[in-house]
Scaffold this active site. Structure first.
Site, mmCIF file in Angstrom:
data_model
loop_
_atom_site.group_PDB
_atom_site.id
_atom_site.type_symbol
_atom_site.label_atom_id
_atom_site.label_comp_id
_atom_site.label_asym_id
_atom_site.label_seq_id
_atom_site.Cartn_x
_atom_site.Cartn_y
_atom_site.Cartn_z
ATOM 1 N N ASP A 11 1.053 -1.041 0.379
ATOM 2 C CA ASP A 11 0.418 -0.099 0.189
ATOM 3 C C ASP A 11 0.722 1.301 0.028
ATOM 4 O OD1 ASP A 11 -1.642 1.849 0.719
ATOM 5 O OD2 ASP A 11 -3.089 1.021 2.395
ATOM 6 N N TYR A 232 1.493 -0.094 15.296
ATOM 7 C CA TYR A 232 0.266 -0.260 14.134
ATOM 8 C C TYR A 232 0.398 0.456 12.949
ATOM 9 C CZ TYR A 232 -3.702 -0.444 11.877
ATOM 10 O OH TYR A 232 -4.990 -0.617 10.835
ATOM 11 N N LYS A 235 -2.494 -3.170 8.509
ATOM 12 C CA LYS A 235 -3.249 -4.368 8.637
ATOM 13 C C LYS A 235 -2.655 -5.042 7.092
ATOM 14 C CE LYS A 235 -5.785 -6.825 11.446
ATOM 15 N NZ LYS A 235 -5.052 -6.484 12.810
#
Ligand code: F6R
Ligand code: MG
Ligand code: MG
Length: 368
Positions: A11, A232, A235
């Site tokens: 991404d 984080y 995902k």
């Protein structure tokens, strides 16, 4: 000569937010890979997108983990990131976690799944691309394809499949691996892979039939972004490829598990359980609550190292009912709002932005 198919994905910026890949990025990736094909560095390529993930599907003769191939993918992502930054696309370059390339994309942010194989007389290959979920989302469908006779009729009625398959499973928390054989170790296998946030199927090997035992017939990307970045960072939207037919699950047996929109973790903020919705490439555009999680299936007939054009399987009307069911499940899950089991269990929330919120409340607690 052996053929290698590599899916390398990242991404590198969403349009808008985390929804899709901007056409300018797809154009750039196509240009870069077109040039590499012309130079002879790769044999063939296909640029795809699922949600905000840019998926490079490459065929070549250089084997898995090849530095040249990984660098080509990395450089393509860097070139796309430059455009993403100029256009201020959302999270431009988000999955490129290292400043410079160092030999292999593994551990640097992008995900990869690769298989090197001797091409059979005919080589049908299915590539699965997901968004808004994690590698464990593949556990249930891959198990069904290779281990469940209620899914795969060939396990019962094709003698060459009776020997079963070997499942290579990673413990992504402890960085360990184990191999288990089906059918005899089915219960042990399920004991592990039912815990899909920790134990993920990495590869499948045949135990009988005409494909050599050391040649993988399925491979899943298992890269854990939060483990690499230490926090984080979104995902690990995974990809996988599965070889089909002639002693392996038929194309239809590889597609059958996706008729059930099973619950996967991911969706909004990588923090929610939701149904995995199979969809066409055109419809791989997460919207509602940044989702629901999507999976695309592209079918290729690999020939002499060439991928050719893909067939977009989930465009088929046969998956309309699954999509409807997925949306009914989405309605049901959403009604829970911030409550589990819509929100992920506490162990999984450790890898999201929640711990920062909990930390703020720490000093307010007193002993009971
Ligand atoms: C899920 C995902 C999105 C974002 C959400 C918040 O994998 O990428 O659901 O988590 O849109 O994004 P930020 O925190 O960047 O505003
Ligand atoms: Mg994103
Ligand atoms: Mg994504």
């Amino acid at each position: 000569m052996k053929t290698t198919v590599s899916i390398i994905k990242a991404d590198v910026g969403g349009f808008p937010g985390h929804a899709t890949v901007h056409p300018e990025l797809l154009k750039k990736a196509n240009e870069e890979l077109h040039a590499a094909k012309k130079k002879g560095d790769i044999k063939d390529y296909y640029v795809a997108a699922c949600g905000d993930d840019l998926d490079l599907i490459l065929s070549h003769d250089k084997g898995v983990d090849n530095e040249k191939i990984h660098k080509l993918a990395w450089d393509t992502f860097v070139a796309c990131t430059e455009i993403a930054k100029k256009m201020k696309l959302y999270g431009a370059g988000q999955d490129l976690l290292a400043d410079t390339f160092s030999g292999n994309v593994k551990g640097m942010g992008p995900g990869s799944a690769e298989i090197e194989f001797e091409e059979r007389k005919s080589e049908p290959l299915l590539c699965f691309l997901m968004d808004k979920t994690e590698p464990g989302a593949f556990n249930l469908p891959i198990y069904k394809m290779f281990g469940d006779p209620f899914n795969t009729a060939g396990l019962v009625i094709d003698e060459s499949m009776h020997a079963g398959f070997t499942f290579e499973v990673y413990d992504v928390m402890e960085n360990k691996r184990v191999t288990l054989n089906t059918p005899e170790e089915t219960y042990d296998l399920l004991a592990l892979i039912g815990g899909k946030s920790r134990y993920v199927i990495k590869r499948i090997y045949p135990r009988g039939g005409s494909v050599p035992k050391e040649e993988a017939v399925a491979c899943i990307s298992t890269d854990k972004l939060s483990k690499i970045a230490g926090k984080y960072v979104g995902k690990d939207d995974p990809v996988a490829m599965v070889r089909c037919q002639s002693g392996l699950p038929a194309v239809g047996e590889v597609l059958e598990p996706w008729s059930f929109p099973h619950l996967v973790s991911g969706w909004m903020r990588g923090s929610h359980n939701g149904p995995l919705m199979p969809c066409s490439m055109e419809d791989a555009t997460p919207s509602r609550f940044d989702g629901p999680p999507r999976v695309v299936a592209l079918g290729f007939q690999v020939a002499n190292g060439m991928l050719g054009i893909p067939f977009d399987f989930f465009k088929d009307k046969a998956y309309d009912r699954t999509r409807q069911k997925a949306m009914a499940v989405a309605d049901y899950m959403r009604k829970h709002g911030p409550f589990e089991p819509h929100r992920l269990p506490s162990e999984d929330m450790e890898y999201t932005t929640l711990p920062a919120v909990l930390k703020k409340l720490e000093s307010r607690f007193s002993k009971l």
